[in-house]
Scaffold this active site. Structure first.
Site, PDB file in Angstrom:
ATOM      1  N   HIS A  96      -7.436  -0.316  29.913  1.00 51.67           N
ATOM      2  CA  HIS A  96      -7.322   0.025  28.501  1.00 51.67           C
ATOM      3  C   HIS A  96      -8.203  -0.895  27.646  1.00 51.67           C
ATOM      4  O   HIS A  96      -9.340  -0.537  27.352  1.00 51.67           O
ATOM      5  CB  HIS A  96      -5.838  -0.058  28.103  1.00 51.67           C
ATOM      6  CG  HIS A  96      -5.542   0.466  26.742  1.00 51.67           C
ATOM      7  ND1 HIS A  96      -4.329   1.007  26.400  1.00 51.67           N
ATOM      8  CD2 HIS A  96      -6.289   0.522  25.624  1.00 51.67           C
ATOM      9  CE1 HIS A  96      -4.358   1.385  25.134  1.00 51.67           C
ATOM     10  NE2 HIS A  96      -5.531   1.098  24.648  1.00 51.67           N
ATOM     11  N   SER A 117      -0.569   3.484  12.812  1.00 46.94           N
ATOM     12  CA  SER A 117      -1.369   3.503  14.040  1.00 46.94           C
ATOM     13  C   SER A 117      -0.523   3.944  15.217  1.00 46.94           C
ATOM     14  O   SER A 117       0.647   3.561  15.337  1.00 46.94           O
ATOM     15  CB  SER A 117      -1.905   2.101  14.301  1.00 46.94           C
ATOM     16  OG  SER A 117      -2.340   2.008  15.635  1.00 46.94           O
ATOM     17  N   SER A 118      -1.119   4.750  16.105  1.00 50.16           N
ATOM     18  CA  SER A 118      -0.380   5.214  17.284  1.00 50.16           C
ATOM     19  C   SER A 118      -0.006   4.043  18.203  1.00 50.16           C
ATOM     20  O   SER A 118       0.827   4.178  19.080  1.00 50.16           O
ATOM     21  CB  SER A 118      -1.206   6.249  18.044  1.00 50.16           C
ATOM     22  OG  SER A 118      -2.448   5.707  18.432  1.00 50.16           O
ATOM     23  N   HIS A 168      -5.620  -4.995  17.946  1.00 51.25           N
ATOM     24  CA  HIS A 168      -6.009  -4.237  19.135  1.00 51.25           C
ATOM     25  C   HIS A 168      -7.381  -3.631  18.897  1.00 51.25           C
ATOM     26  O   HIS A 168      -7.632  -3.065  17.834  1.00 51.25           O
ATOM     27  CB  HIS A 168      -5.001  -3.118  19.403  1.00 51.25           C
ATOM     28  CG  HIS A 168      -5.422  -2.178  20.484  1.00 51.25           C
ATOM     29  ND1 HIS A 168      -5.863  -2.606  21.719  1.00 51.25           N
ATOM     30  CD2 HIS A 168      -5.482  -0.819  20.536  1.00 51.25           C
ATOM     31  CE1 HIS A 168      -6.170  -1.560  22.475  1.00 51.25           C
ATOM     32  NE2 HIS A 168      -5.959  -0.465  21.781  1.00 51.25           N
ATOM     33  N   TYR A 205     -10.636 -31.415  15.302  1.00 51.46           N
ATOM     34  CA  TYR A 205     -11.746 -30.556  14.884  1.00 51.46           C
ATOM     35  C   TYR A 205     -11.497 -30.082  13.453  1.00 51.46           C
ATOM     36  O   TYR A 205     -10.364 -29.817  13.073  1.00 51.46           O
ATOM     37  CB  TYR A 205     -11.843 -29.357  15.822  1.00 51.46           C
ATOM     38  CG  TYR A 205     -12.973 -28.412  15.506  1.00 51.46           C
ATOM     39  CD1 TYR A 205     -14.224 -28.576  16.092  1.00 51.46           C
ATOM     40  CD2 TYR A 205     -12.792 -27.363  14.613  1.00 51.46           C
ATOM     41  CE1 TYR A 205     -15.268 -27.704  15.806  1.00 51.46           C
ATOM     42  CE2 TYR A 205     -13.839 -26.493  14.308  1.00 51.46           C
ATOM     43  CZ  TYR A 205     -15.067 -26.672  14.910  1.00 51.46           C
ATOM     44  OH  TYR A 205     -16.096 -25.816  14.621  1.00 51.46           O
ATOM     45  N   ASN A 227      -6.921  -1.628  15.377  1.00 51.92           N
ATOM     46  CA  ASN A 227      -5.905  -1.754  14.346  1.00 51.92           C
ATOM     47  C   ASN A 227      -5.374  -3.169  14.317  1.00 51.92           C
ATOM     48  O   ASN A 227      -5.277  -3.836  15.329  1.00 51.92           O
ATOM     49  CB  ASN A 227      -4.772  -0.735  14.560  1.00 51.92           C
ATOM     50  CG  ASN A 227      -4.384  -0.606  16.032  1.00 51.92           C
ATOM     51  OD1 ASN A 227      -3.755  -1.503  16.601  1.00 51.92           O
ATOM     52  ND2 ASN A 227      -4.772   0.497  16.654  1.00 51.92           N
ATOM     53  N   HIS A 232     -11.081  -1.845  21.155  1.00 52.39           N
ATOM     54  CA  HIS A 232     -11.723  -1.457  22.415  1.00 52.39           C
ATOM     55  C   HIS A 232     -13.098  -2.133  22.462  1.00 52.39           C
ATOM     56  O   HIS A 232     -14.079  -1.506  22.831  1.00 52.39           O
ATOM     57  CB  HIS A 232     -11.856   0.060  22.510  1.00 52.39           C
ATOM     58  CG  HIS A 232     -10.577   0.789  22.748  1.00 52.39           C
ATOM     59  ND1 HIS A 232     -10.496   1.960  23.453  1.00 52.39           N
ATOM     60  CD2 HIS A 232      -9.298   0.492  22.409  1.00 52.39           C
ATOM     61  CE1 HIS A 232      -9.237   2.381  23.500  1.00 52.39           C
ATOM     62  NE2 HIS A 232      -8.489   1.505  22.873  1.00 52.39           N
ATOM     63  N   SER A 266      -2.969   5.571  11.150  1.00 52.78           N
ATOM     64  CA  SER A 266      -3.615   6.179  12.316  1.00 52.78           C
ATOM     65  C   SER A 266      -4.851   6.988  11.928  1.00 52.78           C
ATOM     66  O   SER A 266      -4.790   7.805  11.006  1.00 52.78           O
ATOM     67  CB  SER A 266      -2.615   7.100  13.023  1.00 52.78           C
ATOM     68  OG  SER A 266      -3.173   7.644  14.196  1.00 52.78           O
ATOM     69  N   GLY A 267      -5.958   6.749  12.607  1.00 52.23           N
ATOM     70  CA  GLY A 267      -7.130   7.608  12.480  1.00 52.23           C
ATOM     71  C   GLY A 267      -7.846   7.597  11.152  1.00 52.23           C
ATOM     72  O   GLY A 267      -8.651   8.493  10.880  1.00 52.23           O
ATOM     73  N   ASP A 314     -11.702 -23.607  23.924  1.00 51.77           N
ATOM     74  CA  ASP A 314     -11.408 -23.926  22.522  1.00 51.77           C
ATOM     75  C   ASP A 314     -10.318 -23.019  21.946  1.00 51.77           C
ATOM     76  O   ASP A 314      -9.679 -23.353  20.949  1.00 51.77           O
ATOM     77  CB  ASP A 314     -12.675 -23.792  21.658  1.00 51.77           C
ATOM     78  CG  ASP A 314     -13.603 -24.999  21.787  1.00 51.77           C
ATOM     79  OD1 ASP A 314     -13.140 -26.085  22.174  1.00 51.77           O
ATOM     80  OD2 ASP A 314     -14.808 -24.849  21.491  1.00 51.77           O
TER      81      ASP A 314
END
Lengths: 229, 229, 229, 229
Positions: free
Chosen positions: A168, A73-74, A94, A226, A28, A96, A44-45, A119
């Site tokens: 996590h 989102s939870s 966030h 840069y 999320n 996974h 959420s979901g 960087d």
């Protein structure tokens, strides 16, 4: 309301499947409008293929709905804690993602081993401490945010715009939703590279400080050179 | 001017995302026109999807702009140093490709373990020494090139057309822009294979010299017999 | 007959190549209609690209054909054993997905190392014991099912909806065909993450019990609060 | 002449990029017409995207051109040696696929660790001995074939239709060109799985003999019962 904000948050969320950072709905992205105190976040979901701008949820900094809409989102409470504690950030992501999550599951901070890391991250991407039973059982998502903030007590979150939450996975942030996703992509890349480097030379610890500084400052701050102007 | 050169350099740069060698804008390819002393290189920080032939930057061997245009890649000075020191090369590629970068981050040379390696690299792909504080703080990119050249003091850069810059990542070169990308692709493949082979048999050191020579010479030099004619 | 059932099983089977869980025909998904005692399963050795709803095979719980059709998957007897023993499940998936199979080949249970795992599996995904010569030589597929059931003697199969069959590969299940595939996808993700985490910190054993419980219960059971409603 | 043979060999060669078994032109597939003593093989160094049926090269079992055409793959002599020594095979594939090549570079045979392996290979996929200086310097490609044949002195090549050539890479074979590619795909899959299993449990040696036999015989020989009829 806040149609542009919703659109930006939608587009940032859609970068997660584009960069293979998520499976199903495991991620999320949010962005804050500091002037109006409004945070826009993925519901959420909801599947990414079906996500539309009008599904993006608007809440205030206490998590109260700003308009009628889907459930946020939870992980919302973690995002809010970061926005409250880290003044200078405008977006949070966030995921996974595989290799960053592997480091989080190993309970290890991601060491700065090369210029790809330098960087974007001015030092290791720290792994938080394990949470206590109390922190997990009450207001878990908010406490996740608090433990992240605690980890940055002596570090500027703009110098290292990401963290690994123990057992996590990663959170990353930036000036807006899009740049928080960009930092998530980089984190995943350097997590894989650091994994492989550690396997090749287990005793390797960190890169030279002076090289770390050189590369971070080549892209960030007033002496950056840069990119186009 | 130099439209064909720019077109070739554009196409070579676009091979980087095609072969999954880059994330975002982390890579750059150049080619030199030795007759006119002109180097064409990717502009700094421009996304590959938006890159057009007219964006390619032209400079002379001192890095001076040959025409009005974008800012060249921040790694330009490294490319130039290689063109000055290595007479026989016509193209240079720099990436942060995952497995080659992992070896660079580990500070380890990539050993020649098999014929895939030997078909392109006549010996290990060396990792440069760490740079000194002075080299990093002043003219960093140019010194990166000098350290590469130092690494090849006793090796013909055509025999091993690539190097791993310590704590940084790979540079590869070739007769032109396209072949420098080809060598970058091969480097990434053999970096993964050598990683896996090292994990399976940690004590494995190198392949037989005679097999290394056989394969390199099967594809390169006057007795080559690979390919059509 | 059972056209909707066949259609659902077809679609669930087609998720296997979509999520890169199968090579060639190495996988199969089934679903049971408990009311009519009918199981629909992929035919044996048919390529996914050519698979149509009318190819899906219907059998009863003893494996007897319910209508004239193709030969069912050679793993049918394992599916049936699971449907007989595990009341609450409605779909079963078998694959040889890479990382889950690697753990099965290592003969190791997949430890719960993080919240990605805990969101779906309330504890380690167990590896079955090796089968005896007798179990292998007579009614092998049915005995594979029996060994799985034996492994769950003290575990609710809804709490850990997957298993690793020793020296073989994963089976997963769920409320229907689709959710058994979803659990297979998750299993593959956490198998890779656990592999990497184990390489980074070999001594790492498991995550905190309280965090495992928190995450599983956030998504499952009466106090779940993930998703819309 | 032999248009169908050429077409089959073309299609089998095109499976190599489809299954990500090759980079550039690093692979070749051939098929033999035993009745006419003609072998059809990929031309040397031709890109897969440009390969057409009429480019496929026809030679006899001594490697003599059967018609005017392109130069055959530089690995032709290895293919021919296999066709001469292994009566029952009709197709041969050579690749430098990543994980199989890693095992070859490690100089290790690929152990049979699970049923995925056992479904296709009735025992370990052996790594050949290192070749002598003489074998490498004279008739290298033919001697590569001879060393493979030597490795199979006491093994039926139909029971284990693949080999790892030391410091080089895999060769696989089958009833025709297509099935030799299929075996190459499987080899790559089990090479990755065995790598991962070995990392998880370094002391793991092999699977149970009885399980190996059960799975091989479930798919091969007169008692096979996998697939439709």
């Amino acid at each position: 309301m806040f149609e542009e904000l919703k659109q930006r948050v939608l587009e940032a969320n859609l970068l997660l499947p584009k960069y293979s950072l998520v499976t199903f709905t495991w991620g999320n992205v949010s962005e804050i409008d500091r002037e109006h105190g409004v945070v826009a976040i993925k519901p959420s979901g909801v599947e990414y293929e079906k996500l539309r701008a009008e599904d993006i949820v608007l809440v205030d900094l206490d998590g109260k709905a700003v308009e009628k809409g889907l459930k946020p989102s939870s992980d919302l409470a973690t995002h809010l804690e970061l926005y409250r504690a880290f003044d200078g950030i405008g977006g949070v992501t966030h995921t996974h993602s595989r290799w960053a999550t592997a480091w989080a599951q190993a309970g290890e901070s991601l060491p700065a081993l090369g210029t790809t890391h330098a960087d974007y991250f001015y030092g290791p991407v720290l792994c938080t401490r394990e949470m206590t039973k109390e922190e997990i059982c009450t207001e878990y998502e908010r406490n996740t945010g608090k433990v992240i903030v605690e980890t940055f007590r002596e570090i500027d979150p703009k110098d290292v715009p990401a963290v690994l939450v123990h057992s996590h996975g990663p959170f990353a942030w930036g000036a807006d939703a899009g740049s928080s996703v960009e930092n998530s992509v980089v984190l995943e890349e350097v997590a894989l590279m650091a994994f492989a480097a550690k396997m090749i030379t287990p005793q390797k610890e960190v890169m030279q400080d002076v090289l770390l500084e050189k590369h971070f400052c080549r892209k960030h701050g007033k002496n950056a050179y840069y990119g186009q102007k």
